[in-house]
Design an enzyme around this catalytic site. Structure first.
Site, mmCIF file in Angstrom:
data_model
loop_
_atom_site.group_PDB
_atom_site.id
_atom_site.type_symbol
_atom_site.label_atom_id
_atom_site.label_comp_id
_atom_site.label_asym_id
_atom_site.label_seq_id
_atom_site.Cartn_x
_atom_site.Cartn_y
_atom_site.Cartn_z
ATOM 1 N N GLY A 9 0.813 -1.217 0.000
ATOM 2 C CA GLY A 9 0.000 0.000 0.000
ATOM 3 C C GLY A 9 0.838 1.255 0.000
ATOM 4 O O GLY A 9 0.552 2.227 0.708
ATOM 5 N N GLY B 44 -0.172 5.120 0.313
ATOM 6 C CA GLY B 44 -1.004 5.631 1.405
ATOM 7 C C GLY B 44 -0.323 6.711 2.227
ATOM 8 O O GLY B 44 0.893 6.909 2.154
ATOM 9 N N PHE B 45 -1.108 7.394 3.036
ATOM 10 C CA PHE B 45 -0.620 8.496 3.867
ATOM 11 C C PHE B 45 0.469 8.029 4.835
ATOM 12 O O PHE B 45 1.567 8.603 4.890
ATOM 13 C CB PHE B 45 -1.809 9.102 4.631
ATOM 14 C CG PHE B 45 -1.441 10.065 5.724
ATOM 15 C CD1 PHE B 45 -0.763 11.234 5.441
ATOM 16 C CD2 PHE B 45 -1.814 9.814 7.042
ATOM 17 C CE1 PHE B 45 -0.429 12.138 6.456
ATOM 18 C CE2 PHE B 45 -1.500 10.707 8.054
ATOM 19 C CZ PHE B 45 -0.812 11.870 7.767
ATOM 20 N N ARG C 146 -1.693 -0.320 -6.659
ATOM 21 C CA ARG C 146 -2.745 -0.978 -7.443
ATOM 22 C C ARG C 146 -2.565 -0.827 -8.944
ATOM 23 O O ARG C 146 -3.157 -1.560 -9.719
ATOM 24 C CB ARG C 146 -4.103 -0.397 -7.057
ATOM 25 C CG ARG C 146 -4.569 -0.874 -5.704
ATOM 26 C CD ARG C 146 -5.948 -0.354 -5.426
ATOM 27 N NE ARG C 146 -6.427 -0.769 -4.123
ATOM 28 C CZ ARG C 146 -7.550 -0.324 -3.586
ATOM 29 N NH1 ARG C 146 -8.282 0.548 -4.236
ATOM 30 N NH2 ARG C 146 -7.932 -0.747 -2.405
ATOM 31 N N ASP D 121 -5.714 -6.125 -6.236
ATOM 32 C CA ASP D 121 -6.677 -6.452 -5.173
ATOM 33 C C ASP D 121 -6.005 -7.373 -4.171
ATOM 34 O O ASP D 121 -5.792 -8.558 -4.431
ATOM 35 C CB ASP D 121 -7.915 -7.120 -5.778
ATOM 36 C CG ASP D 121 -8.960 -7.467 -4.709
ATOM 37 O OD1 ASP D 121 -8.715 -7.176 -3.514
ATOM 38 O OD2 ASP D 121 -10.002 -8.031 -5.067
ATOM 39 N N TYR E 288 -15.400 -1.124 11.202
ATOM 40 C CA TYR E 288 -13.991 -0.840 10.870
ATOM 41 C C TYR E 288 -13.087 -1.279 12.025
ATOM 42 O O TYR E 288 -12.053 -1.932 11.816
ATOM 43 C CB TYR E 288 -13.798 0.654 10.582
ATOM 44 C CG TYR E 288 -12.338 1.040 10.528
ATOM 45 C CD1 TYR E 288 -11.558 0.728 9.408
ATOM 46 C CD2 TYR E 288 -11.718 1.657 11.605
ATOM 47 C CE1 TYR E 288 -10.203 1.039 9.377
ATOM 48 C CE2 TYR E 288 -10.359 1.975 11.576
ATOM 49 C CZ TYR E 288 -9.610 1.667 10.461
ATOM 50 O OH TYR E 288 -8.273 1.969 10.435
ATOM 51 N N LYS F 293 -10.115 -4.266 11.946
ATOM 52 C CA LYS F 293 -8.711 -4.126 12.359
ATOM 53 C C LYS F 293 -8.365 -5.162 13.437
ATOM 54 O O LYS F 293 -7.293 -5.758 13.421
ATOM 55 C CB LYS F 293 -8.443 -2.711 12.899
ATOM 56 C CG LYS F 293 -8.563 -1.608 11.873
ATOM 57 C CD LYS F 293 -7.590 -1.752 10.709
ATOM 58 C CE LYS F 293 -6.156 -1.481 11.078
ATOM 59 N NZ LYS F 293 -5.256 -1.476 9.894
ATOM 60 N N SER G 222 -7.692 10.813 7.769
ATOM 61 C CA SER G 222 -7.209 11.529 8.959
ATOM 62 C C SER G 222 -6.697 12.927 8.616
ATOM 63 O O SER G 222 -6.837 13.857 9.414
ATOM 64 C CB SER G 222 -6.142 10.718 9.701
ATOM 65 O OG SER G 222 -5.019 10.495 8.892
#
Length: 348
Positions: free
Chosen positions: A11, A14-15, A36, A62, A168, A172, A217
């Site tokens: 990933g 991502g941030f 991706r 995916d 969510y 996790k 966030s």
């Protein structure tokens, strides 16, 4: 140690992952990132132009697909799994949250066991969501530590009436539990370290080129200073209270990979508790150019009289050597990065 080592960061666009990639590159590692699409890979390349020769990519469209990571893990020395869906508004809790989080986690561990026998450690980003007991509310008499687990079950989380935020948190939790079960049952060559941050704030360095496409966030902070906001606006109520700086989370990933004593440990990464009022106070004081668009609220009122649970992140400080940043530095640096993005987006 890092001269010839390559880590896989899932990933990578991502941030949080962007800072994780930065931390490993700065420490001398080569990084293979999963993204991706080739278009995303190109954007990520531009973020780390000076490390072009140290950065490579694997396309994983995916991560919940069986065998998704089989090729990606080949030839790496360590695996840093940051890819996970971070969505609160979904149509189907099981399809959109539970299965991708759990299957993505099990897939990366399976692939590492089968195709990367040289890997001796996997670092997995979990979440404070996997620790919090939502049924207890603000629970002022409690101090959260690594010993806490969110008690929600798969069956409860999958129900239609379960709110997205609760599902969510359960996703996790169940993803992290599935990782620990894998270690116990499969006995792979590698050990595991899990990291549990709450809300992660700080400067945005990833491939986002448009202020309207901020991650969840970052958007959480930006809503307090976005153009069109006024000092007379109401400050939104907190639904979450704990936070950590993204740069501290990134350093924790590096240390979790390198420090022998971190083996098979879980770490709570947390600077403390915050309120949106505190964030607004910081923005108005430290970032004068946005003062006229930040709600005033009741300056200095902190948590607004709300009594909260306490947090204890001393284990991460001791074992990983993390010195957590304070809220004013984090929010000021975040705001400055958003102002830069506004310029790029033509919104300034």
């Amino acid at each position: 140690m890092s001269a010839s080592k390559t880590v896989l960061v899932t990933g990578a666009s991502g941030f949080v992952a962007a800072h994780v990639v930065q931390a490993f590159l700065d420490a001398g590692y080569a990084v293979k990132g999963t993204v991706r699409s080739e278009a995303t890979a190109e954007k990520v390349r531009q973020t780390y132009a000076k490390y072009a020769d140290k950065l490579s990519f694997a396309i994983v469209p995916d991560m919940a697909e069986p065998n998704a990571f089989n090729e990606a893990v080949k030839g790496v020395d360590g695996v840093i799994h940051t890819a996970t869906p971070f969505l609160m508004q979904v149509e189907d809790n099981e399809r959109d949250l539970l299965r991708p989080a759990i299957e993505g986690t099990v897939n990366i561990l399976n692939a590492t066991k089968k195709y990367a026998p040289q890997v001796n450690r996997v670092v997995l980003i979990s979440s404070f969501a996997a620790m919090i007991d939502l049924s207890k509310g603000n629970w002022p008499e409690h101090t959260y530590t690594e010993a806490d687990w969110n008690p929600m079950t798969y069956e409860q989380a999958a129900k239609k009436e379960t709110p997205g935020v609760a599902a969510y948190c359960a996703a996790k939790t169940l993803a992290e539990r599935s990782a620990w079960d894998f270690i116990k049952n499969e006995k792979p060559n590698f050990d595991l370290v899990t990291l549990c941050p709450p809300m992660v704030y700080g400067p945005n360095i990833n491939a986002t080129s448009d202020i309207s496409k901020l991650n969840t966030s970052s958007a959480d902070v930006y809503q307090l200073m976005a153009p069109g906001k006024k000092p007379t606006d109401e400050i939104p109520p907190n639904s979450l209270w704990s936070w950590v700086d993204v740069r501290d989370v990134a350093l924790a990933h590096l240390r979790a990979y390198e420090v022998p004593e971190a083996s098979n440990q879980r770490f709570f990464l947390c600077s403390g508790n915050f309120s949106y009022q505190m964030m607004c106070d910081i923005l108005r004081e430290k970032v004068p150019e946005v003062r006229d668009r930040v709600p005033i609220g009741k300056p200095g009122s902190g948590f607004g009289g709300v009594e909260l649970y306490k947090v204890d992140s001393s284990k991460a400080q001791k074992v990983l050597g993390i010195k957590f940043r304070q809220l004013d530095e984090t929010i000021t640096d975040a705001a400055r990065s958003f102002l830069e993005l506004e310029k790029k987006s033509g919104k300034a």
